[in-house]
Design a protein around this motif. Structure first.
Motif, short mmCIF file in Angstrom:
data_model
loop_
_atom_site.label_atom_id
_atom_site.label_comp_id
_atom_site.label_asym_id
_atom_site.label_seq_id
_atom_site.Cartn_x
_atom_site.Cartn_y
_atom_site.Cartn_z
N VAL A 1 0.90 -1.15 0.00
CA VAL A 1 0.00 0.00 0.00
C VAL A 1 0.93 1.20 0.00
CG1 VAL A 1 -1.80 1.24 1.26
CG2 VAL A 1 -1.71 -1.27 1.38
N LYS A 2 0.69 2.13 -0.93
CA LYS A 2 1.57 3.30 -1.01
C LYS A 2 0.82 4.51 -0.47
CE LYS A 2 5.00 5.09 -4.28
NZ LYS A 2 5.50 5.05 -5.65
N GLU B 1 -5.61 6.47 8.16
CA GLU B 1 -5.01 7.80 8.19
C GLU B 1 -4.51 8.14 9.60
OE1 GLU B 1 -6.87 10.84 5.84
OE2 GLU B 1 -6.21 12.41 7.23
N ALA B 2 -5.30 7.77 10.61
CA ALA B 2 -4.91 8.07 11.99
C ALA B 2 -3.60 7.34 12.33
CB ALA B 2 -6.02 7.65 12.95
N GLU B 3 -3.49 6.09 11.92
CA GLU B 3 -2.26 5.32 12.20
C GLU B 3 -1.05 5.96 11.51
OE1 GLU B 3 -2.17 1.14 11.58
OE2 GLU B 3 -3.75 0.70 13.04
N VAL B 4 -1.25 6.37 10.27
CA VAL B 4 -0.14 6.97 9.51
C VAL B 4 0.29 8.28 10.17
CG1 VAL B 4 0.40 8.14 7.33
CG2 VAL B 4 -0.68 5.88 7.29
N LEU B 5 -0.67 9.13 10.49
CA LEU B 5 -0.33 10.43 11.07
C LEU B 5 0.37 10.28 12.41
CD1 LEU B 5 -3.48 12.53 10.11
CD2 LEU B 5 -1.19 12.67 9.13
N HIS B 6 -0.09 9.31 13.20
CA HIS B 6 0.55 9.07 14.49
C HIS B 6 2.01 8.64 14.29
CE1 HIS B 6 1.22 7.86 18.60
NE2 HIS B 6 1.61 6.66 18.16
N GLN B 7 2.22 7.71 13.38
CA GLN B 7 3.59 7.21 13.18
C GLN B 7 4.51 8.33 12.65
OE1 GLN B 7 4.02 4.16 10.23
NE2 GLN B 7 6.14 3.72 10.80
N VAL B 8 4.00 9.11 11.69
CA VAL B 8 4.83 10.17 11.12
C VAL B 8 5.16 11.23 12.17
CG1 VAL B 8 4.86 12.03 9.39
CG2 VAL B 8 4.18 9.73 8.73
N VAL C 1 -3.48 13.46 2.62
CA VAL C 1 -2.92 12.10 2.75
C VAL C 1 -3.61 11.22 1.70
CG1 VAL C 1 -2.59 10.11 4.27
CG2 VAL C 1 -2.60 12.41 5.24
N HIS C 2 -2.82 10.65 0.79
CA HIS C 2 -3.39 9.76 -0.24
C HIS C 2 -2.96 8.34 0.07
CE1 HIS C 2 -4.36 13.18 -2.87
NE2 HIS C 2 -3.21 13.69 -2.47
N VAL C 3 -3.93 7.43 0.10
CA VAL C 3 -3.62 6.02 0.37
C VAL C 3 -4.00 5.21 -0.86
CG1 VAL C 3 -4.13 4.02 1.83
CG2 VAL C 3 -4.01 6.30 2.84
N ASN C 4 -3.04 4.51 -1.45
CA ASN C 4 -3.34 3.66 -2.61
C ASN C 4 -3.15 2.21 -2.25
OD1 ASN C 4 -3.90 4.98 -5.42
ND2 ASN C 4 -2.67 6.39 -4.16
N ASP C 5 -4.28 1.55 -2.10
CA ASP C 5 -4.28 0.14 -1.68
C ASP C 5 -4.22 -0.75 -2.92
OD1 ASP C 5 -4.84 -2.39 -0.87
OD2 ASP C 5 -6.85 -1.96 -0.14
N TRP C 6 -3.02 -1.19 -3.28
CA TRP C 6 -2.86 -2.02 -4.48
C TRP C 6 -3.23 -3.47 -4.22
CZ3 TRP C 6 -2.10 0.08 -9.16
CH2 TRP C 6 -1.68 1.41 -9.18
N VAL C 7 -3.24 -3.86 -2.94
CA VAL C 7 -3.57 -5.25 -2.63
C VAL C 7 -5.00 -5.57 -3.10
CG1 VAL C 7 -3.77 -6.96 -0.77
CG2 VAL C 7 -2.07 -5.12 -0.58
N ASN C 8 -5.90 -4.60 -2.91
CA ASN C 8 -7.31 -4.85 -3.24
C ASN C 8 -7.76 -4.22 -4.55
OD1 ASN C 8 -8.12 -6.44 -0.93
ND2 ASN C 8 -7.62 -4.62 0.26
N GLU C 9 -6.82 -3.70 -5.34
CA GLU C 9 -7.18 -3.17 -6.66
C GLU C 9 -7.65 -4.33 -7.53
OE1 GLU C 9 -6.96 -0.63 -9.07
OE2 GLU C 9 -7.16 0.75 -7.40
#
Ligand SMILES: Cc1cc2nc3c(=O)[nH]c(=O)nc-3n(C[C@H](O)[C@H](O)[C@H](O)COP(=O)(O)OP(=O)(O)OC[C@H]3O[C@@H](n4cnc5c(N)ncnc54)[C@H](O)[C@@H]3O)c2cc1C
Length: 447
Positions: free
Chosen positions: A285-286, A349-356, A369-377
């Motif tokens: 996921v990018k 998004e909350a997990e990403v922002l917390h980690q960053v 914040v853009h999340v591209n979930d390629w696993v489920n594309e």
């Protein structure tokens, strides 16, 4: 001659361009409402783009460079100045360079072991590698349990495999891991920015390559046409789409990832599968965090980070040149990608922002914040590429590029050179067009 190419990714478009140039009446059927497949751009500021899919290329990606030059596109160097951030054990660490703060001898031994494995692989035909059956019978995770003694090597190995090939060690065979590393130019080349496979990006975004090819092909490309069935009868082939359209042609190129090629209905049935129950979705996921400017550079940081906890296992500075925006790209890879992809958007998004906020505490909140979930594309089923599980290389390998009647195969997964990369896709497109043109010429036909 009339041809249908299924899939408007780099492989399908390259094949279609070559066939069209040779005078073949070509139609490209694409399932999505856009071209480019696993390349995809997002506009992060007016006129400034970031790569939500494939991004990086190096000097050895010769066919990609040649294609880009012909389309008037150029490469721009990846930015990598400044110190890196690491969160691998307790707390965070900042240091120069990309080498993680782990036991250097243990990591050196890990790389030596991987290098030895990689050197064994027969690059033109991995299934004919000495010991291929044994290497294809075990997963990379099982290999690590036996071969990696030091806790730092055990900690780093899945992170490395996630970053290099978006693979969960439990889902790929040792032969697949070694083949991927070998076909991409070896461990050092694949892992390196300067002088390596991540040296450059495409100025304006990698999606531009497909868009420029599509401009040349014009109305030959039909979007929103998922192909469901291919029937061969005598000297003709008919291609059937979801919406009930049928295309009667002389030859077909299937340029879609293996799991999707397998889900097409073939009459008569395929002599060998394109994917098996062991074949997995590449797990990445990018995530793009957009800022007004790359603030981390002012703090002496490169934007590069590696974390053991996730969700972002690594981050990199992907800011478009020209200072129009700062883009920090995060990769969620390996087993963590399956967990993260299953979360709802707000939790992600909350997990990403917390980690960053822990990795880069002095950054302001991103503007987007853009999340591209390629696993489920649905029309990629994972990325960077399909993961070949135990037994797959022996079963699928010999047939990946072997034509089935008038049906020919392309796509990065059919290329033993740069498997999984844009370069592999482009090479497969040229290969399949040459195969068709030479095959039908020698049979006495004209394109
Ligand atoms: C997040 C991410 C990061 C990556 N990073 C890099 C990188 O840095 N460098 C690099 O070189 N590579 C990278 N890759 C891999 C690279 O994107 C691929 O190797 C390459 O783009 C594959 O091209 P392709 O034409 O083989 O397949 P695709 O791009 O997958 O094209 C297949 C096309 O077929 C279409 N399709 C599928 N099923 C059907 C159907 N039934 N009917 C009609 N159409 C169908 C799809 O919609 C798609 O457009 C990355 C990929 C991702 C997603």
């Amino acid at each position: 001659m009339r041809a249908v190419v299924i899939g408007a990714g780099l492989a399908g478009l390259t094949a279609a361009a070559d066939l069209t140039t040779a005078g073949v009446q070509t139609t490209v059927l694409e399932a999505r409402d856009r071209v480019g497949g696993r390349t995809h751009g997002i506009e992060v500021a007016p006129g400034a783009w970031a790569d939500a899919g494939a991004a990086y290329l190096g000097d050895r990606h010769t066919q990609l460079h040649k294609l880009m030059a012909g389309l008037g596109l150029t490469a721009t160097p990846t930015t990598m100045g400044g110190r890196s951030r690491f969160a691998l054990r307790d707390g965070e660490d900042t240091r120069a360079g990309r080498f993680p703060p782990l036991n250097a001898v243990a990591l050196g031994e890990l790389f030596d072991l991987l290098h030895d494995l990689t050197a064994k692989v027969r690059s033109d035909a991995p299934w004919r590698t000495p010991d291929a059956a044994a290497l294809d019978a075990v997963t990379a995770e099982q290999w690590a349990e036996v071969n990696l003694r030091h806790p730092d090597a055990r900690l780093f190995f899945p992170l490395f495999l996630g970053e290099m090939m978006a693979a969960d060690p439990a889902r790929v065979s040792v032969l697949h891991m070694a083949t991927y590393l070998r076909s991409g130019g070896g461990l050092r080349y694949l892992n390196a920015f300067e002088g390596g496979a991540q040296q450059d990006r495409v100025l304006g975004g990698a999606h531009r390559i497909a868009e420029r090819l599509a401009e040349q092909l014009g109305a030959r490309i039909r979007l929103n046409r998922p192909v469901r069935a291919i029937h061969q009868d005598g000297g003709r082939v008919s291609v059937h789409t979801d919406s009930g359209r049928t295309y009667q042609v002389d030859v077909v190129v299937v340029a879609v990832p293996p799991l999707l090629a397998q889900s097409i209905d073939y009459h008569p049935g395929l002599p060998a599968p394109r994917a098996t129950a062991a074949t997995g979705r590449g797990c990445a996921v990018k995530v793009q965090l957009v800022y007004r400017t790359p603030y981390w550079r002012e703090q002496g940081l490169s934007g590069w980070s590696v974390s053991a906890t996730g969700p972002l296992l690594s981050t990199v500075d992907d800011s478009p040149p020209g200072g129009r925006a700062g883009v920090l790209t995060g990769f969620v890879t390996g087993a963590e990608a399956y967990r993260f992809a299953a979360l709802d958007p707000a939790t992600r998004e909350a997990e990403v922002l917390h980690q960053v906020s822990e990795l880069f505490p002095r950054l302001p909140r991103p503007t987007a914040v853009h999340v591209n979930d390629w696993v489920n594309e649905p029309y990629s089923k994972g990325c960077y590429a399909a993961l070949f599980g135990p037994g797959d290389w022996l079963r699928l390998g010999p047939h990946l590029s072997t034509p089935y009647g008038r049906v020919h195969w392309a796509g990065t997964e059919t290329s033993t050179e740069f498997f999984g990369l844009m370069e592999g896709a482009v090479r497969s497109g040229h290969r399949v067009a040459t195969e068709i043109l030479s095959g039908y010429e020698t049979a006495g036909g004209t394109p």
